[in-house]
Motif scaffolding. Sequence first.
Motif, PDB file in Angstrom:
ATOM      1  N   SER A  39       0.828  -1.202   0.000  1.00 19.75           N
ATOM      2  CA  SER A  39       0.000   0.000   0.000  1.00 19.75           C
ATOM      3  C   SER A  39       0.867   1.259   0.000  1.00 19.75           C
ATOM      4  O   SER A  39       0.636   2.191  -0.774  1.00 19.75           O
ATOM      5  N   HIS A  40       1.881   1.280   0.873  1.00 23.09           N
ATOM      6  CA  HIS A  40       2.774   2.446   0.917  1.00 23.09           C
ATOM      7  C   HIS A  40       3.503   2.630  -0.418  1.00 23.09           C
ATOM      8  O   HIS A  40       3.645   3.754  -0.903  1.00 23.09           O
ATOM      9  N   ALA A  41       3.954   1.529  -1.004  1.00 23.09           N
ATOM     10  CA  ALA A  41       4.696   1.629  -2.273  1.00 23.09           C
ATOM     11  C   ALA A  41       3.790   2.159  -3.379  1.00 23.09           C
ATOM     12  O   ALA A  41       4.195   3.018  -4.182  1.00 23.09           O
ATOM     13  N   PHE A  42       2.545   1.658  -3.424  1.00 22.29           N
ATOM     14  CA  PHE A  42       1.622   2.126  -4.457  1.00 22.29           C
ATOM     15  C   PHE A  42       1.313   3.616  -4.267  1.00 22.29           C
ATOM     16  O   PHE A  42       1.361   4.403  -5.224  1.00 22.29           O
ATOM     17  N   ILE A  43       1.021   4.006  -3.031  1.00 19.36           N
ATOM     18  CA  ILE A  43       0.668   5.409  -2.777  1.00 19.36           C
ATOM     19  C   ILE A  43       1.841   6.320  -3.144  1.00 19.36           C
ATOM     20  O   ILE A  43       1.663   7.363  -3.781  1.00 19.36           O
ATOM     21  N   LYS A  44       3.033   5.910  -2.788  1.00 23.43           N
ATOM     22  CA  LYS A  44       4.224   6.700  -3.135  1.00 23.43           C
ATOM     23  C   LYS A  44       4.312   6.854  -4.663  1.00 23.43           C
ATOM     24  O   LYS A  44       4.554   7.952  -5.180  1.00 23.43           O
ATOM     25  N   SER A  45       4.081   5.767  -5.388  1.00 26.16           N
ATOM     26  CA  SER A  45       4.177   5.833  -6.857  1.00 26.16           C
ATOM     27  C   SER A  45       3.110   6.767  -7.435  1.00 26.16           C
ATOM     28  O   SER A  45       3.363   7.494  -8.383  1.00 26.16           O
ATOM     29  N   THR A  46       1.929   6.763  -6.836  1.00 19.96           N
ATOM     30  CA  THR A  46       0.870   7.640  -7.376  1.00 19.96           C
ATOM     31  C   THR A  46       1.214   9.106  -7.164  1.00 19.96           C
ATOM     32  O   THR A  46       0.867   9.952  -7.983  1.00 19.96           O
ATOM     33  N   LEU A  47       1.889   9.408  -6.052  1.00 18.63           N
ATOM     34  CA  LEU A  47       2.193  10.809  -5.745  1.00 18.63           C
ATOM     35  C   LEU A  47       3.398  11.312  -6.537  1.00 18.63           C
ATOM     36  O   LEU A  47       3.581  12.518  -6.704  1.00 18.63           O
ATOM     37  N   GLU A  48       4.215  10.382  -7.034  1.00 17.46           N
ATOM     38  CA  GLU A  48       5.366  10.777  -7.861  1.00 17.46           C
ATOM     39  C   GLU A  48       4.963  10.979  -9.320  1.00 17.46           C
ATOM     40  O   GLU A  48       5.714  11.566 -10.098  1.00 17.46           O
ATOM     41  N   ALA A  49       3.800  10.464  -9.687  1.00 13.40           N
ATOM     42  CA  ALA A  49       3.371  10.547 -11.093  1.00 13.40           C
ATOM     43  C   ALA A  49       3.024  11.983 -11.459  1.00 13.40           C
ATOM     44  O   ALA A  49       2.486  12.732 -10.654  1.00 13.40           O
ATOM     45  N   LYS A  50       3.340  12.367 -12.680  1.00 13.17           N
ATOM     46  CA  LYS A  50       3.002  13.700 -13.180  1.00 13.17           C
ATOM     47  C   LYS A  50       2.319  13.547 -14.532  1.00 13.17           C
ATOM     48  O   LYS A  50       2.987  13.138 -15.471  1.00 13.17           O
ATOM     49  N   PRO A  51       1.025  13.825 -14.668  1.00 11.53           N
ATOM     50  CA  PRO A  51       0.139  14.243 -13.590  1.00 11.53           C
ATOM     51  C   PRO A  51      -0.260  13.063 -12.717  1.00 11.53           C
ATOM     52  O   PRO A  51      -0.084  11.903 -13.110  1.00 11.53           O
ATOM     53  N   VAL A  52      -0.814  13.364 -11.558  1.00  8.53           N
ATOM     54  CA  VAL A  52      -1.366  12.311 -10.700  1.00  8.53           C
ATOM     55  C   VAL A  52      -2.616  11.752 -11.376  1.00  8.53           C
ATOM     56  O   VAL A  52      -3.501  12.514 -11.778  1.00  8.53           O
ATOM     57  N   LEU A  53      -2.662  10.425 -11.537  1.00  6.39           N
ATOM     58  CA  LEU A  53      -3.786   9.810 -12.250  1.00  6.39           C
ATOM     59  C   LEU A  53      -4.511   8.749 -11.421  1.00  6.39           C
ATOM     60  O   LEU A  53      -5.473   8.144 -11.903  1.00  6.39           O
ATOM     61  N   ASP A  54      -4.023   8.507 -10.203  1.00  5.53           N
ATOM     62  CA  ASP A  54      -4.680   7.520  -9.332  1.00  5.53           C
ATOM     63  C   ASP A  54      -5.193   8.207  -8.085  1.00  5.53           C
ATOM     64  O   ASP A  54      -4.465   9.005  -7.467  1.00  5.53           O
ATOM     65  N   PHE A  55      -6.412   7.862  -7.691  1.00  8.91           N
ATOM     66  CA  PHE A  55      -7.069   8.579  -6.602  1.00  8.91           C
ATOM     67  C   PHE A  55      -7.745   7.607  -5.642  1.00  8.91           C
ATOM     68  O   PHE A  55      -8.138   6.498  -6.021  1.00  8.91           O
ATOM     69  N   ALA A  56      -7.853   8.071  -4.404  1.00 13.30           N
ATOM     70  CA  ALA A  56      -8.578   7.308  -3.389  1.00 13.30           C
ATOM     71  C   ALA A  56     -10.040   7.724  -3.400  1.00 13.30           C
ATOM     72  O   ALA A  56     -10.357   8.893  -3.603  1.00 13.30           O
ATOM     73  N   VAL A  57     -10.905   6.726  -3.178  1.00 13.93           N
ATOM     74  CA  VAL A  57     -12.352   6.974  -3.109  1.00 13.93           C
ATOM     75  C   VAL A  57     -12.763   6.911  -1.636  1.00 13.93           C
ATOM     76  O   VAL A  57     -12.412   5.964  -0.926  1.00 13.93           O
ATOM     77  N   PHE A  58     -13.495   7.934  -1.195  1.00 16.42           N
ATOM     78  CA  PHE A  58     -13.964   7.977   0.194  1.00 16.42           C
ATOM     79  C   PHE A  58     -15.478   7.939   0.227  1.00 16.42           C
ATOM     80  O   PHE A  58     -16.151   8.729  -0.449  1.00 16.42           O
ATOM     81  N   ALA A  59     -16.023   7.014   1.017  1.00 12.57           N
ATOM     82  CA  ALA A  59     -17.479   6.933   1.202  1.00 12.57           C
ATOM     83  C   ALA A  59     -17.907   8.008   2.181  1.00 12.57           C
ATOM     84  O   ALA A  59     -17.238   8.241   3.192  1.00 12.57           O
ATOM     85  N   THR A  60     -19.025   8.652   1.858  1.00 10.40           N
ATOM     86  CA  THR A  60     -19.536   9.716   2.732  1.00 10.40           C
ATOM     87  C   THR A  60     -20.995   9.437   3.085  1.00 10.40           C
ATOM     88  O   THR A  60     -21.890  10.180   2.681  1.00 10.40           O
ATOM     89  N   PRO A  61     -21.239   8.355   3.842  1.00 11.95           N
ATOM     90  CA  PRO A  61     -22.618   8.092   4.230  1.00 11.95           C
ATOM     91  C   PRO A  61     -23.123   9.213   5.126  1.00 11.95           C
ATOM     92  O   PRO A  61     -22.359   9.766   5.905  1.00 11.95           O
ATOM     93  N   ASN A  62     -24.368   9.560   4.971  1.00 10.44           N
ATOM     94  CA  ASN A  62     -24.992  10.621   5.790  1.00 10.44           C
ATOM     95  C   ASN A  62     -24.274  11.960   5.642  1.00 10.44           C
ATOM     96  O   ASN A  62     -24.231  12.748   6.587  1.00 10.44           O
ATOM     97  N   GLY A  63     -23.672  12.173   4.491  1.00  9.49           N
ATOM     98  CA  GLY A  63     -23.029  13.465   4.253  1.00  9.49           C
ATOM     99  C   GLY A  63     -21.799  13.715   5.114  1.00  9.49           C
ATOM    100  O   GLY A  63     -21.343  14.848   5.253  1.00  9.49           O
TER     101      GLY A  63
END
Length: 199
Positions: free
Chosen positions: A62-86
Motif C-alpha cells: 500500500s505504501h509503495a503504491f501510494i508513493k508511486s501515485t504521488l510521484e506521477a506527473k500528472p497524478v492519475l490515481d485517486f482514493a475513493v472515500f465513502a460519505t454516508p450521511n453526508g
Amino acid sequence: MTSLQAETPSGALPAPIVTTPRCYLRPYDPRDAPAASSLANDAEVVRFLRDRFPHPYTLDDSHAFIKSTLEAKPVLDFAVFATPNGDCAGEFAGGMGLTPGRDVQSRTWELGYWIGQKFWGQGIATMAVKAFARWAFQTFPELHRLEAEVYHMNAGSIRVLEKAGFTKDGVRRGAACKKGVVMDVHVYGLLRDELGGLE
Ligand SMILES: CC(C)(COP(=O)(O)OP(=O)(O)OC[C@H]1O[C@@H](n2cnc3c(N)ncnc32)[C@H](O)[C@@H]1OP(=O)(O)O)[C@@H](O)C(=O)NCCC(=O)NCCS
C-alpha cells in the motif's frame, strides 16, 4: 516501522478532485495506507483485477503504491472515500485511476477501479465513475476515449459501466487467464462527445 512508513506526513490531507452525494475522490496520502491495504487484501476484490494487483496485499504494498501515485506527473490515481450521511471526512472505500494509452492509442485512457467489499451495493462505484469520467475529460483536453476492460463474470462492474454511460464495444474472447481460468474480456468505451448526454 519500514522506510516507506517513515515518510508518513502530518498536516492537511489533499483536497477532493470530485465530490458526489455518496463519495469523493482525492489524491492518495500516505496516511491512507492502513485502510487501503486492509480493504484491498480481499480475494473477492482481487479476483476481478489484474495479477499486478498484489495478493495478499500488505501494508508495504500500500505504501509503495501510494508513493508511486504521488510521484506521477500528472497524478492519475485517486482514493475513493465513502460519505454516508453526508459525513465530509468520509471513510476510505477504494481506488480509481487512469492509464494513458500508447502510440496511436494515446488518446484512449484506461479506467480502473475497485471498491472495498464492505462498501459494495451502496452506489459508490456508479457515482464515482460518472463523476471521475467527467473530471477526466474536463481536465485532460487530449483525452478522447475512456476504456474499461471487464471479465465476463463481473456483473457488478458491467452494471456500473452501463449506468455510467459506457458502451460495450466488443468481447475479446478468451483474452485473460487468472489462476488458470480463461475468461472473456468485455471492452467498454465512453467517448468525449458522449459525455454531454449523461446526467
Ligand atoms: C464492481 C464494483 C466496483 C461495484 O462497486 P459498487 O460500489 O458495489 O457498485 P454500485 O453500488 O454502484 O452498483 C452498481 C450496480 O451494480 C449492481 N451490482 C453490484 N454488484 C453486483 C453483482 N455482484 N452482481 C450483479 N449486480 C451487481 C448493483 O445492484 C447496481 O445496480 P442497480 O443500481 O441496477 O441495482 C465492486 O464490486 C468492486 O470493486 N469489485 C472488485 C473489483 C472490480 O471488479 N473492479 C472493477 C474491475 S473492471
